[in-house]
Design a protein around this motif. Sequence first.
Motif, short mmCIF file in Angstrom:
data_model
loop_
_atom_site.label_atom_id
_atom_site.label_comp_id
_atom_site.label_asym_id
_atom_site.label_seq_id
_atom_site.Cartn_x
_atom_site.Cartn_y
_atom_site.Cartn_z
N LYS A 44 -2.79 -8.59 0.72
CA LYS A 44 -3.63 -9.13 1.81
C LYS A 44 -4.10 -8.02 2.75
CE LYS A 44 -0.22 -11.79 3.15
NZ LYS A 44 0.82 -11.35 2.20
N SER A 45 -3.14 -7.20 3.18
CA SER A 45 -3.53 -6.10 4.08
C SER A 45 -4.45 -5.11 3.37
CB SER A 45 -2.30 -5.37 4.60
OG SER A 45 -1.52 -6.25 5.38
N THR A 46 -4.17 -4.89 2.08
CA THR A 46 -5.02 -3.98 1.31
C THR A 46 -6.45 -4.50 1.28
OG1 THR A 46 -3.12 -3.38 -0.02
CG2 THR A 46 -5.28 -2.81 -0.90
N1 LIG Z 1 -1.79 3.25 0.81
C1 LIG Z 1 -1.07 2.74 -0.20
N2 LIG Z 1 -0.65 3.52 -1.20
C2 LIG Z 1 0.09 3.02 -2.21
N3 LIG Z 1 0.42 1.74 -2.33
C3 LIG Z 1 0.02 0.89 -1.36
C4 LIG Z 1 -0.74 1.35 -0.25
N4 LIG Z 1 -1.01 0.29 0.55
C5 LIG Z 1 -0.42 -0.76 -0.04
N5 LIG Z 1 0.19 -0.43 -1.19
C6 LIG Z 1 0.90 -1.33 -2.08
O1 LIG Z 1 0.07 -2.41 -2.34
C7 LIG Z 1 0.79 -3.63 -2.42
C8 LIG Z 1 0.16 -4.63 -1.49
O2 LIG Z 1 0.42 -4.24 -0.15
P1 LIG Z 1 -0.18 -5.03 1.08
O3 LIG Z 1 0.29 -4.34 2.28
O4 LIG Z 1 -1.62 -5.19 0.89
O5 LIG Z 1 0.53 -6.44 0.94
P2 LIG Z 1 0.46 -7.69 1.90
O6 LIG Z 1 -0.03 -8.81 1.10
O7 LIG Z 1 -0.25 -7.36 3.13
O8 LIG Z 1 2.00 -7.90 2.19
P3 LIG Z 1 2.75 -8.33 3.53
O9 LIG Z 1 2.71 -9.81 3.58
O10 LIG Z 1 4.14 -7.84 3.36
O11 LIG Z 1 2.04 -7.67 4.67
C9 LIG Z 1 2.22 -3.28 -2.08
O12 LIG Z 1 2.94 -3.19 -3.29
C10 LIG Z 1 2.15 -1.94 -1.43
O13 LIG Z 1 3.27 -1.16 -1.72
#
Ligand SMILES: Nc1ncnc2c1ncn2[C@@H]1O[C@H](COP(=O)(O)OP(=O)(O)OP(=O)(O)O)[C@@H](O)[C@H]1O
Lengths: 250, 421
Positions: A44-46
Amino acid sequence: MSTPAIELRDVRKNFGNTEIIRGVDLAIEEARIHAIIGPNGAGKSTLFNLMTGLHPLTSGTIHLKGGEITNRPPYEIARSGLARSFQVTNIFARMSVFENIRCGMFWKRGHRYAFWKFANRQSELTEACEAILEQTGLTSRRHVPAGLLSYSDQRALEIAITLASGADVILLDEPTAGMSRSETTQAVDLIRSVSANKTLVIVEHDMGVVFDLADTISVLVYGEIIASGAPKDIRGDTAVREAYLGAEAD
Amino acid sequence: MAALLRQSAVWLIAVAIILILPVMVKSGFYITMLNQMGVLIIFALAYNMLLGQGGMLSFGHAVYFGLAGYSVAHYLNGVGEETLPYIPVSLIPLLGGLVSLGFGILIGFVSSRRAGTTFAMISLGFAEMVTALTLIVVTFFNGEEGIQTDRWIGPEPFGITFGSDVQVYFLIGVWCVLATAAMYALTRTPFGRMCNAVRDNPERVQFIGYNTHRVRWLAFALSSFFAGIAGSLHAINVEHVGFETVGLAQSGLVLFMVWIGGAGIFAGPILGAILITLLNSNLSDITEAWYLYLGLIFMIIVMFAQNGLAGLIVMHEPIWKTNLALFRSMFLPYVLGIGSSLVTAVGAIGVIELLYFMRTRQTAETVTHLYWMEVDAANVLPWAWSVAALVAGYLACRQTYPVMAASYSAAIAEVKAMVAS
Ligand SMILES: Nc1ncnc2c1ncn2[C@@H]1O[C@H](COP(=O)(O)OP(=O)(O)OP(=O)(O)O)[C@@H](O)[C@H]1O
Ligand SMILES: [Mg+2]
C-alpha cells in the motif's frame, strides 16, 4: 464518466528481484474518498510512493487529472496538486509547528523561492495557517519545535502539512495509526471536514474508520488489487473475506 | 513605536558600539584587529547560510572569499593604472560579491545536488583545485607572492581617501551592518524558511513542491555573494591577496568560528568571529601553541556544547525572561563549575607551554615565561604545579559539573511550572 483524479494502468514495481506491485489497474474518482486496505506488506505504501514520484516505476503509467505523471520528480507531482502524508511521521523537527505548516503553503500560494519578501508580512499565509492549526487542534502548540511534540500531535502535524498546500488530491497513509479512540474520532471528523470537493485516498488498517469514511474501497493483497467497490460490496465479497477481512469478521 | 524600538534595539546597540570602538581604542594594533573582525563576521555569517541554515557542510568556502579578493585587487590596480573605469572604493565590495555570486552559481549548480558527505567532498575538491590554480594561472593569482594592490585610487568623494585604517574601519563597519541585516532578513523570507526545511528534512520538502537542489543552489549562490563581499573588504583592508585566502586553512578557520560560536543560532557566527579574532590577534604573538589551543577549544565545543557558545547563552534565555531571581540559586554552582574549569585550563596551558618551550627552543637556555612569572623549565617545580592544577581542576570539575547541571535543570523546571500556571 469524467476523467479520474488518479489513474494507474498496469503499474509494476520490483525491488531487486521481488515484484512488490504486480500489475495494478486503479481509477480514483474525483471528489470521492477512496480507501485502500490490505494486509501488512501488501504494498500500500509502495503504491503511494509510486504515485507521488518517490520511487520510479518498473513499468506502467500513472495519470493525475488526465495528465501523465509517470516517473516525474516528487516536487513536480506535488505542484500539479497532489499532496500526501507519510505513514512514518515526516516533519521538520527543528522548526516550530506554525513554520512547518507555513512551509507546506509557500509553493502553492506562489511564494516559491522568494527571497525578497518577508514571510511574516504575508498576512494571507498567517491566516491560512491559523485556520489549519485550529482544524487540526494544534493552536496551543504553534510555537513548539515539531521534534518535541507528543506522538499524536506529530501525527496531527503530519496531516496539517499535507492539507496546507490546499491540493485537491490528497493521499493519507494510515492517518490514525497509533491514535487513541478519541483521537481517531477527531481525525475522522477532520478528514471528513476537509474532504469536500477533494479527492482523498487513504490507506487505513482501522476498519471502523474505513467503512465510516470511504465511498469506494480497493483491497490490495500481495501487490494485486483483488477487489474494488462500494463498502457494502466489499464487506460481502468472499475473496476479500478470505484474504483479509476474515480474521476480523470471525 | 515602543515595539519597533525594542525590535531594533540590538541593531542600534551594534551601530553604537561600532561608532564608539575606534574612539576608545587609539592604537593601530586594535584597529587592524577590528577591521579583520568585521571582515570575518561577514564571512562567518555567509558560511552559516550554508551550514546552520541550509545544512551543508563545506570545507572550501574560502574559494568565494579569496576569488573576490583577487578580483578586487586587480580591479583596484586597473583603476590605478587608468585601464579600468573608476567606481568608488566604498562600492567595490559589491563588485567582488558579484564575482563570487557568479562562481557560486556555476560551482553551486554542480556541488549542491546532494547534501551530506557528497557535498562536503565536492567542496574539498574545488578548494584543492583553486589552490592548485593559484600556482598555475600566474597572471591572475601570481603564485605564492599574491597580488599587491593600493586602495588609494582616483577622486576622493567627501575627502574620503581610505588612506588611513580608521577610514577603512568605517567602510568595513558599514558593510558589516548592511550584510548582517541582509543575511538576517534572508532567514525571514520564504526562501530562508525553506532552507531550514531542506536542512531538517530534504525528503519531505519535495512533497510540498520544492526542488531541494534549487533551494540549496540558491543558498549556495547567495552565501558565495556575501563571502565575496567579505573577501573584497579583506583585499581593500590589507591591500594584498595571497593564495592562503582561498586555501583550506581559511576554509577551516571559518568552520571553526561558526561552530564555536554556534551554527544553530543567527548570532552564533558573529560571536565566534569576534572571539577567534580576539584570541588569534592576542595569542598568536604570545604563544606558538595557539593552533593547538584553537583545536582544543573546537573539540571541547563539539563534544560538550552542540550549539556552540551562543547555544550556551540561549539555553538560559527562558530563565532571564521569566524570573531573574532564579539565577540566585544557580550562582554558587556556576561559580564553582567555572572556577574548576579555569583551574584545569591553567594547568593544561602550563603543561602545554612548558612542553612547547622545551621542544622548540633553539638555545640551551631553560628559563622562560609562564603566565607572568619567570620559570626554569629544567626545574621540576613548574611542571609539578601545572600537573597538579590540571589534575585538581579535573577532579573538581567532576564534582562541580553535575551540581551546575542540576541547578540549571531545577531552574528550568521552575520556569516551566511558572509558565504553566
Ligand atoms: N525501498 C524499498 N526497498 C526494498 N523493499 C521495499 C522498499 N519499500 C518497501 N519494500 C517492501 O515492499 C513490501 C511492501 O511494503 P509496503 O510498505 O508498501 O507495505 P504496506 O502495504 O504499506 O504495509 P504496512 O501495512 O505494514 O504499512 C514489503 O515487503 C517491503 O519490505
Ligand atoms: Mg504502509
